[in-house]
Motif scaffolding. Structure first.
Motif, mmCIF file in Angstrom:
data_model
loop_
_atom_site.group_PDB
_atom_site.id
_atom_site.type_symbol
_atom_site.label_atom_id
_atom_site.label_comp_id
_atom_site.label_asym_id
_atom_site.label_seq_id
_atom_site.Cartn_x
_atom_site.Cartn_y
_atom_site.Cartn_z
ATOM 1 N N PRO A 19 9.466 -1.354 -3.386
ATOM 2 C CA PRO A 19 10.837 -1.411 -3.908
ATOM 3 C C PRO A 19 10.884 -0.891 -5.338
ATOM 4 O O PRO A 19 9.962 -1.125 -6.127
ATOM 5 C CB PRO A 19 11.203 -2.885 -3.809
ATOM 6 N N LYS A 39 11.001 1.151 1.255
ATOM 7 C CA LYS A 39 10.790 1.244 2.701
ATOM 8 C C LYS A 39 9.473 0.573 3.035
ATOM 9 O O LYS A 39 8.438 0.928 2.448
ATOM 10 C CB LYS A 39 10.751 2.701 3.129
ATOM 11 N N PRO A 82 12.974 -4.522 1.231
ATOM 12 C CA PRO A 82 12.267 -5.664 0.643
ATOM 13 C C PRO A 82 13.051 -6.964 0.806
ATOM 14 O O PRO A 82 14.237 -6.960 1.145
ATOM 15 C CB PRO A 82 12.155 -5.261 -0.825
ATOM 16 N N LYS A 83 12.427 -8.076 0.485
ATOM 17 C CA LYS A 83 13.065 -9.383 0.435
ATOM 18 C C LYS A 83 13.788 -9.514 -0.898
ATOM 19 O O LYS A 83 13.228 -9.227 -1.952
ATOM 20 C CB LYS A 83 12.014 -10.480 0.587
ATOM 21 N N LYS A 99 10.787 -7.866 -3.223
ATOM 22 C CA LYS A 99 9.375 -7.960 -2.865
ATOM 23 C C LYS A 99 9.155 -7.524 -1.437
ATOM 24 O O LYS A 99 9.921 -7.896 -0.542
ATOM 25 C CB LYS A 99 8.893 -9.401 -3.037
ATOM 26 N N SER A 100 8.140 -6.664 -1.258
ATOM 27 C CA SER A 100 7.687 -6.282 0.082
ATOM 28 C C SER A 100 6.169 -6.330 0.102
ATOM 29 O O SER A 100 5.537 -6.669 -0.901
ATOM 30 C CB SER A 100 8.188 -4.862 0.428
ATOM 31 N N ASP A 101 5.586 -5.960 1.246
ATOM 32 C CA ASP A 101 4.118 -5.963 1.338
ATOM 33 C C ASP A 101 3.482 -4.886 0.478
ATOM 34 O O ASP A 101 2.264 -4.879 0.285
ATOM 35 C CB ASP A 101 3.687 -5.753 2.798
ATOM 36 N N TYR A 102 4.302 -3.981 -0.072
ATOM 37 C CA TYR A 102 3.736 -2.842 -0.799
ATOM 38 C C TYR A 102 4.094 -2.850 -2.280
ATOM 39 O O TYR A 102 3.803 -1.904 -2.991
ATOM 40 C CB TYR A 102 4.197 -1.539 -0.145
ATOM 41 N N THR A 128 6.537 -4.994 -5.757
ATOM 42 C CA THR A 128 7.564 -5.900 -6.259
ATOM 43 C C THR A 128 8.333 -5.186 -7.351
ATOM 44 O O THR A 128 7.740 -4.438 -8.163
ATOM 45 C CB THR A 128 6.944 -7.191 -6.815
#
Length: 1361
Positions: free
Chosen positions: A627, A659, A662-663, A708-711, A713
């Motif tokens: 993000p 992509k 994100p949260k 926040k995503s797995d990739y 913040t």
């Protein structure tokens, strides 16, 4: 006339010639003996020479008109050696350049020169042989640094200087003395000058010119340059005639100075031989100059480098020429005065030729070929070796040498090769010889043959072999075809080894490979072969691909690892081979296969497959963007906070990219925002919004958005500001002043200004009991203090305060009710009254006003009194007192009174003050008089005790004031803070040895008396005491310390005043590495790191004005002893070695039993064994050594500290074997009666216990006739013939020696004796123990000692039988 004079002189000389000749003969004998004698040589004593000198002097005086004082022409040499053994490189003094006798006239100078050798450098002294006469003042001795000579120079010679002079050179190894004579003749010219100076007081007689004969006598001893002046002084006018006469006289004398007894003779010599020209001369003057010439050229003997040498033996003079050559041919001449002696040297040179024949040389390859040629004579012409026209130089290949006699030349060709074949030519001068050299080739052998090889496809195959020679020609064949020139193969050749390398092998590379070797001058071919097999290659996966997620535009790679780097593969995307996909690159690194993406895009997403022979792997590549919020949005949010009014809705919208999505989380003041009816969060694919309805002031604060995503913040921060009216002012209102005229108050600003700046504060008030508020005033926001001056005194009010901003007015802050002004109270209490100026009927009372006046000024005071112990107070004053001091009258004598004071203001009287101290009404006391008998009772380094007597005048003192001052200070200081109650006091804290003055005053209620002072100052120091040592500390004497440790000597003492402490070492004041500390009662001497040189007697010396004392301590610094030196070994007796060495320097210094330890070691073992301990001499004899064995010996010095470094023998000592009986002596055989005895044991073998590493000796006594044959066994094995053991049989005793016993030597040993009459057998056991098994050894010691005595007795009896 002149002829008659010289005849007369000649007559006198003939009369002196006999004793002078005897003296010369004695001198020549001494010189001859000194040159041929050994190191210890003695010469004729100087006393005898002096007697000869005196006798000759008297003879000369009696027979000569011209006086001369002479010493006989004497030369002598002596040398004395003091050291029995001279160390290597050192020597006894000797003379390299010796003294020569000198004859000179009175008034001339004489110079003796000597060059001395010796190590250490000798010291040189000059003496006169007469002994009773010292060297004169005109004599000077010095050292010539340029010529390295010691010189004795005597100026202005007198007759008293004639003597035998000795040069003495000495060092620690001995001394050498060389003596020679100085003869001084009288100078008539000087004698005439002396006569001229002695003028008579009487009338002089008229002088007449001297005759020619007299003038010749006068000029006989004068210098040539003074002739004209002397003739003028004597009035002699025929100057030319007298010069002619003098020349004739000198020529006649010179002719007589040299007498030839044997002339030089011609010599014919062969080249390279030594030649000696000799002649015998009788010389009147031994110092006469001699010169040798070759033709007309002067021979410079000292610069000839040993070619020429001039020698003299008595009257024989020689010229020695070494190694003559053709260039030395010529006429040699000796020039002595006007004598010239000549002789011719003829040098014959033989023709040069070869003495040995050169024969053709044939050697095998790699051997050394040697040519040797010998010449008939030495020659300076160079000998040149040539091969193939090139000159041979000495290097690693060729070795050219010449024998020591210079006649044999040798050429060695090392490691001969085929290329060395050819003709070798030797040429020297006109001689030339040629000899051929033939080289035989060595057949080629394969030290390592080709071996069959099997490799996998795409692998590397190596086929190699090694030959016995590297000088061969190589051809490679595959299946019979030459492949030497093929680029498919890599050929390697290193020295004798060759190898072919086949890279990336294929099936077509299979076949038979061969190596063919040939060499020059060899028709044979040498072949070796091997086969190459290629197997098909398959691979398996070592590491497969994994799914990958990558940000857009970032690099990425997919990787597969196979177990075989020779196997290739193909890449597929979604089932289609990757060939021209943009931004993708295929890489192979050994067994690692990679698909590399330079920048991942949407087109790269998909499924990828890798396929190889025997292996396959798949993976999926997807895009993962973290993000991200635009930086311009972030900057705008920080720069412009979101502002809304209370009650309105706030909407915050922030766009982003990422992509997968994100949260989204919103935070307010660090707390997550939870959605409710007021708070809403809106989410879209590219943005998010936070909606806050009906905002209140509490909604203001920091707002944070977190994506926040797995990739990754992303965070956005902003500030929300909700505007409202301010909060009320803070806290309780503080009233700074409450009076009848003004009410002054203070408050704090509101905690929250409502989001807008506070502009002002509005103050309202209301009277107590009223409900309505009225505006009292308004102040600016910068002021938080307000004064209300429109109040009525005593009235109660209540106030409230509001804060104002642009949005409105805050809620009010109300105060408590307060009164404007307070009522006046009575004043506080005054201080305790003080009484002074006391008489029997009056007193003065004083006090201080009260601290608090009760709100109104103090109008006055009321003073009261009472008798001590009474409860009734009486007012002293009729009217109110305005002053704080009052004289009280009408008191009764002898009564004690107490006083108190009360303050009064308009509110009334305050409290009464504290009661004063009781005071007695009476007249004042008289001050005391002078103190009597002030004196010093005792003193110390820091204190002085004083005593005195009370005063006789004035009232009785209640105490004493003692004052003190140093002598250099003018002001007096009290010794105590309060008066001293007694008539004695000890004043402490004084400075040592400082002078102080004291005075004492008596004191009572009436005052302080006059001071009484000591007449003189007093020193702060104890009574005088002479120094004395306090040895209760029990300092050890002597003191022994180890070198390197600290040496500390601590001594206590008593003395007053403090003494001067001085430390001595061996009667010399110490001034080195020591650290000396001193105090009043002790002194310490410390050397942190002691050395051997610190040993000695140390003395500490104490001294003060009352006496002195000293104490001696003997100190010995010890260390590990230094090793002995110069170990010498001597085998004086068979089986024994005598060791002798030089003592270690530390043996004599150590009085605690320093000694030596002797050790030995057999060359067959590395262990050392102790032979002897506590050896105090430098000589020891080691016995019991085995014949034929080699031994090393070691000497170690030991003292109380430890052992020195060992002194080992450099070479082993080989013990001589037993010699056979001498058969050459013809001795008459003793015919004994025939007797035959069966072998029996008189003393059998005994068991032995031996420490590991030591020797074991087994012995037994036997009898038997004929002498039996002895055989030794260990267990069942015969050991008599073993070299490991040594055995002997003699005189009825059998001995077996087992050197350096080990565990394997334990067991049973048996001795078998056998003769024609029978057999005897005896056995024993041997136990080997380690050093810790000493109990076993002790148990066997007593038994072994007894057996040894019995064995010695049996041997003795057998010898005497």
């Amino acid at each position: 006339m002149a002829a008659e004079l010289f005849q007369a002189t000649g007559g006198r000389m003939e009369q002196m010639e006999e004793p002078m000749g005897q003296a010369r003969q004695m001198s020549e004998m001494q010189m001859s003996s000194s040159s041929t004698s050994s190191t210890f040589t003695s010469s004729m004593s100087s006393n005898k020479l002096r007697k000869v000198s005196q006798r000759l002097s008297r003879t000369t005086d009696e027979h000569s008109g011209v006086q001369a004082k002479t010493s006989a022409v004497v030369e002598s040499f002596s040398q004395v050696q003091k050291s029995l053994h001279l160390p290597e490189g050192e020597s006894v003094p000797d003379f390299e350049v010796k003294l020569r006798p000198i004859t000179a006239q009175e008034g001339d100078n004489a110079v003796f020169k000597a060059k001395v050798t010796g190590n250490p450098q000798p010291s040189v002294n000059w003496e006169r042989a007469s002994g009773c006469r010292a060297l004169s003042d005109t004599t000077k001795s010095f050292y010539d640094n340029i010529n390295n000579q010691h010189i004795l120079k005597i100026k202005n010679l007198t007759l008293e200087d004639a003597d035998v002079y000795k040069c003495i050179a000495s060092n620690k190894h001995g001394e050498a003395t060389y003596s020679t004579s100085l003869t001084v003749t009288e100078n008539p010219a000087l004698d005439f000058k002396k006569k001229l100076k002695k003028r008579s007081v009487e009338k002089r007689e008229e002088k007449r010119p001297p005759t020619e004969e007299e003038m010749l006598k006068i000029l006989a001893g004068a210098d040539k340059k003074d002739y004209e002046r002397i003739c003028a002084e004597h009035g002699f006018t025929d100057f030319r005639g007298i010069l002619k006469k003098l020349k004739e006289m000198k020529k006649q004398v010179e002719v007589e100075m040299v007498r030839v007894l044997k002339p030089l003779e011609d010599i014919t010599a062969t080249a390279d031989t030594n030649v000696v020209f000799d002649t015998i001369l009788e010389l009147k003057d031994p110092n006469i100059k001699m010169q040798w010439f070759l033709g007309a050229e002067l021979l410079r003997v000292q610069y000839s480098h040993g070619k020429y040498e001039v020698k003299q033996m008595g009257t024989k003079h020689m010229l020695c020429i070494s190694s003559v050559s053709l260039s030395d041919t010529g006429t040699y001449t000796l020039q002595v005065a006007d004598k010239r002696l000549s002789a011719r040297l003829t040098v014959i040179d033989e023709p040069l030729k070869f003495l040995s024949d050169l024969k053709p040389k044939k050697v095998t390859e790699r051997q050394t070929a040697t040519f040797e040629i010998r010449l008939s004579k030495k020659t300076d012409a160079p000998l040149i070796w040539k091969v193939k026209g090139k000159e041979v130089k000495r290097d690693e290949k060729y070795d050219v040498s010449l024998s020591e006699d210079g006649l044999t030349y040798t050429l060695k060709i090392k490691d001969a090769k085929v290329s060395d074949t050819g003709d070798y030519t030797i040429s020297i001068g006109d001689l030339t010889a040629t000899v051929p050299l033939f080289i035989e080739r060595i057949p080629v052998e394969f030290t390592s043959h080709l071996k069959n090889v099997c490799v996998q496809e795409r692998g590397t195959a190596r086929l190699g072999c090694e030959m016995s020679s590297k000088d061969v020609h190589i051809r490679w064949l595959k299946d019979g075809c030459d492949i030497t020139s093929s680029r498919r193969y890599v050929f390697v050749r290193e020295g004798k080894r060759v190898e072919v390398i086949v890279q990336d092998c294929e099936q077509t590379d299979e076949g038979e490979y061969s190596v063919t070797c040939t060499q020059d001058n060899d028709a044979n071919e040498y072949v070796t072969s091997a086969k190459l097999t290629v197997d098909e290659r398959f691979a398996t996966l070592q590491s497969s691909m994994s799914d990958a997620q990558c940000p857009t535009g970032s690099p990425a790679e997919l990787c597969v690892v196979l177990d075989d780097e020779k196997v290739d593969g193909v890449w597929l995307k979604d089932g289609v081979e990757v060939s021209e996909l943009r931004g993708v690159r295929v890489v192979k690194q050994g067994a690692v296969h990679k698909l590399i993406f330079s920048g991942v895009t949407d087109a790269h997403e998909g499924k990828y497959t890798f396929r190889a022979k025997g292996a396959e792997s798949e993976a999926v590549l997807t895009i993962a963007d973290p993000p991200e919020i635009d930086s311009s949005v972030l900057d705008l949010l920080v720069a412009r906070p979101v502002t809304v009014k209370a009650g309105q809705t706030a909407t915050i919208k922030i766009p982003f990219k990422g992509k997968p999505p994100p949260k989204i989380t919103w935070y307010r003041d660090g707390v997550e925002v939870v959605e409710d009816e007021r708070n809403k969060v809106e989410r879209t694919a590219d943005g998010t919004s936070l909606v806050l309805s009906r905002c209140v002031r509490e909604d203001s604060g920091a707002i944070m958005l977190r994506l926040k995503s797995d990739y990754g913040t992303a965070v956005a921060n902003l500030h929300l500001n909700v505007i409202d009216h301010p909060k009320p002012p803070q806290g309780k209102v503080e009233f700074l002043e409450l009076s009848g005229n003004i009410v002054k108050m203070k408050w704090k600003a509101p905690r929250d200004n409502g989001g807008k700046q506070v502009t002002s504060f509005v103050i309202e008030r209301r009277a107590a009991g009223k409900k309505s508020w009225t505006r009292a005033g308004e102040v600016d926001s910068s002021t938080i203090i307000f004064s209300d001056d429109k109040v009525e005194e005593g009235r109660v009010y209540q106030y409230r305060i509001r804060a104002v901003n642009a949005e409105g007015m805050s809620d009010p802050l109300e105060t408590e009710e307060v009164r404007a002004g307070e009522p006046v109270e009575p004043p506080g209490t005054a201080s305790q009254p003080q009484v002074s100026n006391i008489t029997k009927d009056t007193m003065t009372v004083s006090w201080t006003p009260p601290a608090q006046d009760g709100g109104a000024p103090v109008l006055g005071y009321v003073l009261e009194r009472r008798k001590k112990g009474s409860n009734m107070w009486l007012q002293v004053n009729n009217e109110m007192l305005t002053d704080t001091k009052f004289l009280v009258e009408g008191l009764v004598d002898g009564v004690e009174y107490e006083f108190r004071v009360t303050s009064v203001n308009r509110a009334g009287a305050g409290g009464a003050s504290p009661i004063s101290n009781a005071v007695l009404a009476k007249d004042p006391t008289r001050a005391p008089g002078l103190v009597r008998n002030l004196r010093v009772s005792d003193s110390a380094n820091s204190s002085i005790s004083l005593r005195w007597s009370p005063p006789e005048q004035g009232d009785e003192p209640s105490g004493y004031i003692l004052e003190v001052r140093p002598e250099d200070v003018k002001e007096w200081a009290k010794a105590t803070k309060i008066p001293i109650a007694v008539t004695a006091f000890n004043v402490g804290g004084l400075q040592e040895r400082r002078k102080y003055h004291f005075r004492v005053r008596a004191v009572n209620e009436g005052g302080v008396g006059e001071p009484t002072e000591l007449l003189e100052g007093v020193l702060a120091m104890p009574p005088p005491v002479a120094p004395r040592f306090d040895l209760q500390g029990k300092l050890k004497n002597p003191v022994v310390v180890r070198a390197g440790s600290a040496l500390g000597l601590h001594l206590g003492f008593t003395a007053s005043p403090t003494p001067v402490v001085t430390w001595f070492k061996d009667d010399i004041i110490t001034a080195g590495r020591e650290v000396i500390t001193k105090s009043r009662t002790h002194s310490q001497f410390l050397i942190p790191t002691s050395q051997r040189s610190d040993s000695g007697v140390y003395r500490v010396h104490l001294k003060n004005d009352n006496g002195e004392a000293h104490y001696d301590v003997t100190v010995r610094v010890t260390d590990f002893p230094r090793p002995p030196k110069n170990l010498a070994l001597e085998e004086e007796v068979p089986s024994t070695v005598t060791l002798q060495w030089d003592h270690t320097p530390d043996l004599a210094d150590d009085n605690e039993g320093a000694h030596y330890i002797i050790l030995k070691r057999d060359t067959s073992t590395a262990s050392w064994f102790t032979v002897a301990e506590r050896v105090f001499s430098n000589k020891y004899t080691v016995t019991g050594l085995l014949p034929g064995r080699k031994y090393y010996f070691r000497v170690v010095a030991r003292n109380s500290i430890g052992d020195s470094e060992p002194l080992d023998s450099r070479e082993p000592v080989i013990m001589a074997k037993e010699k056979e009986c001498i058969r050459s002596l013809c001795l008459k055989e003793y015919a004994s009666k025939p007797r035959q005895v069966k072998p029996t044991f008189l003393l059998p073998l005994k068991d032995h216990a031996v420490r590991r590493g030591h020797d074991c000796t087994m012995s037994c006594a036997y009898q038997g006739m004929p002498t039996p044959r002895a055989c030794w066994y260990k267990g069942e094995s015969k050991i008599s013939d073993s070299h490991r053991f040594w055995h002997s049989t003699a005189n009825g005793v059998c001995t077996l020696v087992i050197p350096t016993c080990g565990a394997e030597n334990s067991g049973e040993y048996t001795l078998v004796l056998e003769n024609p009459l029978g057999t005897a057998k005896c056995s024993c056991n041997l136990v080997i123990f380690d050093k810790d098994d000493m109990s076993l050894l002790e148990s066997l010691t007593k038994q072994a000692y007894k057996e040894k005595l019995i064995l010695q007795e049996v041997c003795f009896n057998r010898r005497h039988d």
